[in-house]
Design an enzyme around this catalytic site. Structure first.
Site, mmCIF file in Angstrom:
data_model
loop_
_atom_site.group_PDB
_atom_site.id
_atom_site.type_symbol
_atom_site.label_atom_id
_atom_site.label_comp_id
_atom_site.label_asym_id
_atom_site.label_seq_id
_atom_site.Cartn_x
_atom_site.Cartn_y
_atom_site.Cartn_z
ATOM 1 N N ASP A 12 0.861 -1.185 0.000
ATOM 2 C CA ASP A 12 0.000 0.000 0.000
ATOM 3 C C ASP A 12 0.898 1.237 0.000
ATOM 4 O OD1 ASP A 12 -2.148 1.676 0.119
ATOM 5 O OD2 ASP A 12 -2.792 1.097 2.130
ATOM 6 N N ASP A 106 -2.707 2.290 -6.283
ATOM 7 C CA ASP A 106 -1.636 2.331 -5.288
ATOM 8 C C ASP A 106 -1.648 1.167 -4.303
ATOM 9 O OD1 ASP A 106 -4.052 3.334 -4.254
ATOM 10 O OD2 ASP A 106 -3.014 4.385 -2.656
ATOM 11 N N GLU A 107 -2.402 0.135 -4.582
ATOM 12 C CA GLU A 107 -2.580 -0.927 -3.589
ATOM 13 C C GLU A 107 -2.807 -2.252 -4.299
ATOM 14 O OE1 GLU A 107 -5.550 -1.728 0.260
ATOM 15 O OE2 GLU A 107 -5.924 -0.074 -1.127
#
Length: 359
Positions: A12, A106-107
């Site tokens: 993350d 983003d994860e």
């Protein structure tokens, strides 16, 4: 031969959108930054760590965020920049495994039970990924390592920002036990409130609650809640899983009775759904309203359009239009939901307009 213990990493990025803006504009370093537009219907898409002590969070209305933090600097989102960084990050993931389940730009979850590059441990791989991300992007990432998805995500949250945490086999149940249920991925605020009302405040409380009681109150989700309380989550890492919908729903502490209350609640839902759309760079052509009455009877209403929804205001107007025929309310409302389906990528959504039948 026994089945190998799964090795799952959850990566993350730390305050991703805001961190990209601070990286690319040195004048923003060390300042409270919100990615979004400071306007009446604006919503914070991301907040820097400097903004968070003031209570500024993603999905918060921009005007409220500004009141909480008068020095907050608003920066309009640059999704082309975020996409470019995301591509760099995912290229790093692909060195180690083909089993990558992105949750957003983003994860992601990575299953490295059988890694493409041999390393001493899953922890070593996670550290190498974090180091590579920083070397290539100058951005930090947090990582969680465990034997299932639920625990890996808990672990990545545990040492944010710029940290790594490992929950090894045999320790999942004890790690979960003291944590508030509201911190569990998959237990939203409304569900957490319902659990708290039943005396379920921690993982240990959830573990102690009989499965039949959980089924009575939470239906099909009960098995998942029962499992995670014991540190069990058998969900696979699903590579290239297409997202079918984006939506939010809320269960009210007190039933709603008036049109004004419902529209107010829907305004918040529309803001949250649209923030998810922006984060994932998606929109949709079908708006669905979900309404559950105090006696648990439920109904849904949907409307499909030729063009994808173009902005938050249009999404809200569509939801209100679907609500109108149901007024005045025959029964109080305990749950309200709003969602988008028929999802499309940005290239497919070009030319999206305000829907002509929603003036």
């Amino acid at each position: 031969m026994p089945t190998p213990v799964r090795r799952i990493i959850h990566i993350d990025m730390d305050a991703f959108y805001a961190s990209v803006e601070q990286r690319d504009n040195p004048a923003l370093k060390g300042r409270p930054v919100a990615v979004g537009h400071c306007q009446e219907r604006g919503v914070v898409a991301a907040a820097s760590y400097e903004a968070r002590p003031y209570g500024v969070r993603s999905a918060m209305p921009s005007l409220i965020a500004q009141r909480k933090c008068p020095d907050l600097v608003f920066v309009p989102p640059r999704f082309e920049a975020y996409r470019a960084v995301s591509a760099q990050i995912h290229a790093i993931f692909a060195r180690y495994t083909s089993l990558i389940q992105p949750l957003s730009l983003d994860e992601a979850y990575l299953d490295i039970t059988h890694p493409l590059l041999r390393r001493a441990s899953a922890t070593a791989i996670a550290e190498e990924i974090r180091a590579s991300i920083f070397e290539q992007t100058r951005l930090t990432a947090s990582a969680g390592v465990s034997y299932n998805k639920f625990l890996a995500k808990l672990a990545s949250d545990h040492r944010k920002p710029n940290g790594l945490f490992v929950i090894p086999p045999g320790q999942g149940e004890s790690f979960v036990a003291p944590l508030p249920v509201g911190t569990f991925h998959g237990v939203g605020p409304a569900t957490a409130r319902r659990m708290n009302a039943l005396g379920i405040h921690t993982g240990a409380d959830l573990r102690a609650c009989p499965l039949d009681i959980l089924k009575h109150h939470f239906g099909k989700a009960a098995a998942f809640y029962h499992g995670i309380a014991h540190g069990v989550d058998n969900r696979p890492v699903e590579a290239n899983r297409p997202r079918k919908s984006l939506g939010k729903e809320t269960t009210f502490i007190e039933d709603l009775h008036t049109e004004a209350d419902l529209v107010h609640a829907m305004t918040s839902l529309a803001a949250q759904v649209w923030t998810s759309c922006q984060k994932r760079e998606l929109s949709g052509r079908t708006v669905t309203l979900k309404l559950r009455h105090s006696d648990f009877t439920q109904l849904t209403r949907s409307q499909s359009f030729t063009d994808p929804v173009g902005d938050e205001a249009t999404l809200l107007k569509a939801g209100v239009r679907l609500l109108s025929p149901l007024l005045p309310l025959a029964k109080p409302v305990r749950l309200l939901g709003l969602s988008l389906t028929g999802l499309v990528l940005p290239g497919q959504a070009e030319g999206a307009r305000q829907l002509s039948l929603l003036p």
